[in-house]
Design a protein around this motif. Structure first.
Motif, PDB file in Angstrom:
ATOM      1  N   SER A 101       0.812  -1.225   0.000  1.00  0.00           N
ATOM      2  CA  SER A 101       0.000   0.000   0.000  1.00  0.00           C
ATOM      3  C   SER A 101       0.841   1.269   0.000  1.00  0.00           C
ATOM      4  CB  SER A 101      -1.001   0.037   1.170  1.00  0.00           C
ATOM      5  OG  SER A 101      -0.441   0.588   2.342  1.00  0.00           O
ATOM      6  N   ARG A 143       1.599  -2.104   4.868  1.00  0.00           N
ATOM      7  CA  ARG A 143       0.724  -3.254   5.108  1.00  0.00           C
ATOM      8  C   ARG A 143       1.424  -4.572   4.779  1.00  0.00           C
ATOM      9  NH1 ARG A 143      -5.305  -1.361   2.982  1.00  0.00           N
ATOM     10  NH2 ARG A 143      -5.051   0.885   3.372  1.00  0.00           N
ATOM     11  N   HIS A 465      -2.632   0.058  -5.578  1.00  0.00           N
ATOM     12  CA  HIS A 465      -3.304  -0.619  -4.470  1.00  0.00           C
ATOM     13  C   HIS A 465      -4.785  -0.235  -4.510  1.00  0.00           C
ATOM     14  CE1 HIS A 465      -4.577  -1.698  -0.405  1.00  0.00           C
ATOM     15  NE2 HIS A 465      -3.490  -2.448  -0.316  1.00  0.00           N
ATOM     16  N   VAL A 468      -6.089   2.416  -2.015  1.00  0.00           N
ATOM     17  CA  VAL A 468      -5.297   3.636  -1.815  1.00  0.00           C
ATOM     18  C   VAL A 468      -5.127   4.441  -3.094  1.00  0.00           C
ATOM     19  CG1 VAL A 468      -3.048   4.519  -1.063  1.00  0.00           C
ATOM     20  CG2 VAL A 468      -4.062   2.537   0.096  1.00  0.00           C
TER      21      VAL A 468
END
Length: 554
Positions: A101, A143, A465, A468
């Protein structure tokens, strides 16, 4: 495949024909884990620069890897938005931004439009230093776990220390369970954040109290070689070379026109060879203070050297200033390796060096060489895009922000007007494609598809991502950059000049010796180091174990 050759025969062959066997995948080393893994990053170093000056390198700096270690001549990033944070998040997680991310250095929240910094976390602050709202203070946004996280999960007494001139260069390789220290450009000190500890250990306080940065006040960055030996580089003082900070000509005097060390002087240390020298001095202090590599438990020291990135941004990788900085950095590496050999022991550590991204040549220089290159003004792009969207969908600021490599839209306004997002994205793509410098635009539907044939789509998918990133991803043409500043260069594309980076390693009993021509990716580093350290690979790793040259026995 060499894998079918009996092990004793392969070893015998390699004894006589080491170079020929260097590219052959081999069985992993059975050596016990090293006492210390020294993971090094040279921010903004394209592989082409490592080899361009090979004949001018010291005997035991970069050449330790090239002549005595294992190195991969064709190592690349697989993701398309090649920037500092995305690269640093990839190296030791083995995961692309689609899993970490960390899609960029900064981006916009897809729902609110508010700015997000890759390592920003307002729950924590720097120890003893002012902390801006978007300052990098924790790995909250990462992440994925790192090799260091796995190591500390297996043995909490193993230490993971991560150091850099940039917060993201320290925090992201350090992972969730390591300890990060970053350079404070207003004070010339290194500091951690309250995510890691309440107060600094004594060795950090002692290092800062000695004010080592002040030793560079009034010091000259002078070229190491005679002028004729820089003939392969572009001379200083070009109009496209940024003429601020320390100027754009050598010799450059740090602190020139300043009465004494202060915030401007401390900030200007980083875009000079002294930034790396200071960072490596702090790395030595960390080894001493934390007793890294001093016992049977494996430790990790990550050192990200930021100066080359600042220099390439200001002057371009083709410049004499960048060329000389490579040679200066080479000297510092040689000194650091000598220190490691004496302190930790040459047979007790593995050193790995890579980069977070490469670099484009400065567009103005490229154009002077007859290449298609230029700069794209993002404000102008957004203005033209919204004007075109208004003609089809009615008045409104439909495209709201650039975010990393993409463009965000006013999703609430679309819903209120009954406009299908897919229609908006497709029209935006149609409007963007004819614009000067734009190579391709990928819509949300394309990013979510299984299409692997369209050029650069897979690379941008790995950089995207779903929670995001923006729903529209933009790829510039080769040689082109987003930005309105008329000086310096940058990176961030899926082209080889940005993706092709060094993967260099030394520690013969673990990694062997020789050049490997096979194409590999930076995501391969994490599972490879995990195997050397006898750990499981990080859980989100997407890489493969590197095809090391034949490991040498102790």
């Amino acid at each position: 495949m060499q894998a079918t050759v009996p092990g004793f025969l392969l070893a015998a062959i390699c004894g006589y024909f080491l170079t020929a066997c260097a590219s052959a995948p081999t069985a992993p080393s059975v050596a016990p884990p090293p006492k210390l893994l020294v993971f090094m990053v040279v921010d903004g170093l394209p592989m082409r620069q490592v080899l361009a000056y090979r004949d001018q390198l010291q005997a035991d700096g970069f050449k330790r890897f090239l002549d005595q270690g294992a190195w991969f001549a064709n190592a690349h990033y697989g993701h398309g938005h090649t920037v500092t944070a995305a690269g640093h998040a990839t190296m030791l997680t083995g995961a692309y931004p689609q899993r970490t991310s960390i899609i960029s250095n900064e981006w916009r929240d897809a729902k609110t439009g508010e700015p997000v910094y890759n390592t920003g976390d307002t729950a924590y602050h720097y120890i003893g230093h002012k902390t801006d709202p978007l300052a990098g203070t924790s790995p909250r946004n990462l992440r994925a776990e790192t090799v260091g996280d796995v190591l500390r999960e297996q043995d909490s007494e193993s230490k993971v220390i991560s150091i850099s001139g940039k917060d993201r260069g320290a925090i992201l390789p350090g992972g969730h369970k390591g300890t990060a220290y970053m350079y404070m450009s207003e004070s010339g000190e290194f500091a951690s954040s309250t995510y890691y500890m309440a107060s600094h250990p004594q060795w950090v306080s002692s290092f800062n109290a000695a004010k080592p940065a002040d030793a560079f006040f009034g010091k000259a960055w002078s070229p190491l070689l005679l002028e004729v030996e820089y003939a392969r580089s572009v001379p200083d003082g070009q109009p496209w070379q940024f003429n601020g900070a320390n100027g754009n000509k050598l010799p450059a005097i740090l602190g020139d026109k300043h009465d004494k060390p202060g915030p401007l002087f401390y900030a200007n240390i980083l875009p000079s060879p002294f930034g790396d020298q200071l960072t490596l001095a702090f790395a030595r202090a960390a080894i001493e203070g934390e007793q890294l590599g001093a016992d049977a438990k494996t430790d990790i020291l990550s050192v990200s050297l930021s100066s080359h990135d600042y220099i390439n941004h200001a002057f371009g990788p083709e410049s004499r200033l960048s060329h000389d900085h490579m040679l200066q950095l080479d000297l510092h590496l040689q000194d650091f390796f000598k220190y490691l050999d004496n302190k930790v022991g040459a047979g007790n550590y593995v050193a790995v060096l890579t980069a977070d991204h490469g670099f484009a040549d400065t567009p103005e220089w490229a154009k002077s060489q007859g290449r298609d290159a230029g700069r794209i003004n993002p404000t102008q792009v957004m203005t033209e895009l919204n004007a075109g969207l208004a003609k089809k969908f009615g008045a409104g600021r439909w495209a709201t922000h650039f975010s990393a490599a993409g463009i965000l839209f006013d999703e609430k306004l679309m819903a209120a007007q009954g406009i299908k997002p897919a229609d908006m994205y497709q029209e935006a793509k149609r409007l963007l494609l004819p614009m000067t410098g734009i190579a391709d635009v990928f819509t949300l539907a394309q990013l979510q598809s299984s299409d692997t044939a369209t050029p650069y789509l897979e690379a941008m998918r790995k950089a995207w991502h779903p929670e995001v990133a923006a729903p529209l991803q933009v790829v510039v043409k080769p040689g082109w950059l987003f930005g309105s500043r008329p000086t310096g260069s940058s990176h961030g594309t899926p082209y080889a000049y940005d993706t092709h980076v060094p993967i260099l390693a030394w520690g013969p009993q673990w990694v062997g010796r020789g050049e490997v021509a096979q194409k590999v990716e930076v995501v391969d580093i994490a599972p490879s180091l995990a195997k050397i350290l006898k750990l499981r690979a990080p859980s989100k790793s997407q890489g493969q174990v590197l095809p090391w040259p034949q490991p040498l026995s102790k």
